[in-house]
Design an enzyme around this catalytic site. Structure first.
Site, PDB file in Angstrom:
ATOM      1  N   GLY A 149       0.838  -1.198   0.000  1.00 52.21           N
ATOM      2  CA  GLY A 149       0.000   0.000   0.000  1.00 52.21           C
ATOM      3  C   GLY A 149       0.866   1.239   0.000  1.00 52.21           C
TER       4      GLY A 149
ATOM      5  N   GLN B 226       3.365   9.954   0.497  1.00 56.48           N
ATOM      6  CA  GLN B 226       4.632   9.253   0.752  1.00 56.48           C
ATOM      7  C   GLN B 226       5.653   9.485  -0.363  1.00 56.48           C
ATOM      8  OE1 GLN B 226       2.360   5.431   1.845  1.00 56.48           O
ATOM      9  NE2 GLN B 226       4.240   5.235   3.005  1.00 56.48           N
TER      10      GLN B 226
ATOM     11  N   CYS C 164       5.110   0.090   7.341  1.00 59.24           N
ATOM     12  CA  CYS C 164       4.887   1.234   6.451  1.00 59.24           C
ATOM     13  C   CYS C 164       6.189   1.544   5.714  1.00 59.24           C
ATOM     14  CB  CYS C 164       4.471   2.440   7.305  1.00 59.24           C
ATOM     15  SG  CYS C 164       4.211   3.955   6.360  1.00 59.24           S
ATOM     16  N   LEU C 165       6.092   1.796   4.425  1.00 65.69           N
ATOM     17  CA  LEU C 165       7.297   2.112   3.643  1.00 65.69           C
ATOM     18  C   LEU C 165       7.939   3.414   4.111  1.00 65.69           C
ATOM     19  CD1 LEU C 165       6.159   1.065   0.041  1.00 65.69           C
ATOM     20  CD2 LEU C 165       7.881  -0.057   1.478  1.00 65.69           C
TER      21      LEU C 165
ATOM     22  N   HIS D 114      -5.102   2.504   7.067  1.00 70.66           N
ATOM     23  CA  HIS D 114      -3.690   2.904   7.213  1.00 70.66           C
ATOM     24  C   HIS D 114      -3.341   3.991   6.196  1.00 70.66           C
ATOM     25  CE1 HIS D 114       0.751   1.954   7.785  1.00 70.66           C
ATOM     26  NE2 HIS D 114       0.755   2.587   6.615  1.00 70.66           N
ATOM     27  N   GLU D 115      -3.718   3.752   4.934  1.00 67.31           N
ATOM     28  CA  GLU D 115      -3.377   4.711   3.867  1.00 67.31           C
ATOM     29  C   GLU D 115      -4.185   6.000   4.011  1.00 67.31           C
ATOM     30  OE1 GLU D 115      -0.767   4.088   2.391  1.00 67.31           O
ATOM     31  OE2 GLU D 115      -0.644   1.938   2.732  1.00 67.31           O
TER      32      GLU D 115
ATOM     33  N   HIS E 176      -2.567   8.416   6.293  1.00 64.99           N
ATOM     34  CA  HIS E 176      -1.501   9.204   5.630  1.00 64.99           C
ATOM     35  C   HIS E 176      -2.085  10.479   5.012  1.00 64.99           C
ATOM     36  CE1 HIS E 176       2.142   6.786   5.778  1.00 64.99           C
ATOM     37  NE2 HIS E 176       1.488   5.696   5.400  1.00 64.99           N
TER      38      HIS E 176
END
Ligand code: Y12
Ligand code: CO
Length: 171
Positions: A45, A50, A95-96, A137-138, A141
């Site tokens: 994701g 990001q 998370c990236l 989660h996304e 962000h």
């Protein structure tokens, strides 16, 4: 094109994203770049913020029952709004933008979402389980929030100490 992923504690990750109003070729290029970037860094994701773009865009591509990340399962979710949520589920998230750190987070198990696709068409969908976790989660962000903000006070303190050490050692 693979884009740079901004990582904690970069301030850009705290910005609140804005709705997409134009569904044109440059949006499609951004979505394609986000997919390429997510695959390059082995993510499931990614939110536009990001990669430094403050627009309400996220993509999710979960691994299927055969252990494959099939592009035909890719969700491109633009201007999402959660209409309803219920239930609870705990999952060890990563998370990236916080590479290498994973911890348990509780979220709603079932959500109803309205969003637009890359053509601007409105879609209403329900998500459960891992897909519901990923969407939430996304979407955090897009509001400038990271999953580490959901940790207990003590876990967060431990994380901050370890992260500072990691950043110092990577200089
Ligand atoms: C469940 C929980 C969280 C999400 C959000 C999406 N998260 C990710 O895609 C995280 C991916 C990730 C990949 C990493 O590996 C590499 O960068 C090669 C990583 O880094 C390390 O482990 C060092 C960290 C996170 C969706 C569903
Ligand atoms: Co993330």
């Amino acid at each position: 094109m693979i884009r740079k992923i901004f990582t904690y504690p970069d301030k850009i990750l705290r910005e609140v994203s804005k709705d997409v109003e134009v569904f044109d070729e440059s949006l499609h290029r951004l979505l394609d770049d986000m997919y390429e970037t997510m695959m390059e860094y082995q993510g499931i994701g990614l939110a536009a913020i990001q990669v430094g773009v403050t627009q309400n865009i996220l993509i999710i591509n979960l691994v299927n029952e055969n252990g494959e990340q099939d592009k035909s399962d890719l969700y491109e979710i633009i201007n999402p709004v959660i209409l309803e949520k219920d239930g609870a589920i705990v999952y060890q998230e990563g998370c990236l933008s916080v590479p290498g750190y994973y911890d348990d987070v509780q979220r709603a198990e079932h959500i109803k979402v309205t969003y637009q696709n890359r053509e601007g068409k409105t879609i209403n969908r329900e998500f459960r389980g891992l897909m519901a976790i990923a969407v939430q989660h996304e979407m955090d962000h897009l509001q400038g929030h990271l999953f580490i903000e959901k940790l207990s006070y003590l876990k967060r303190k431990k994380f901050e100490k370890e992260w500072k050490k990691k950043l110092k050692n990577s200089k």
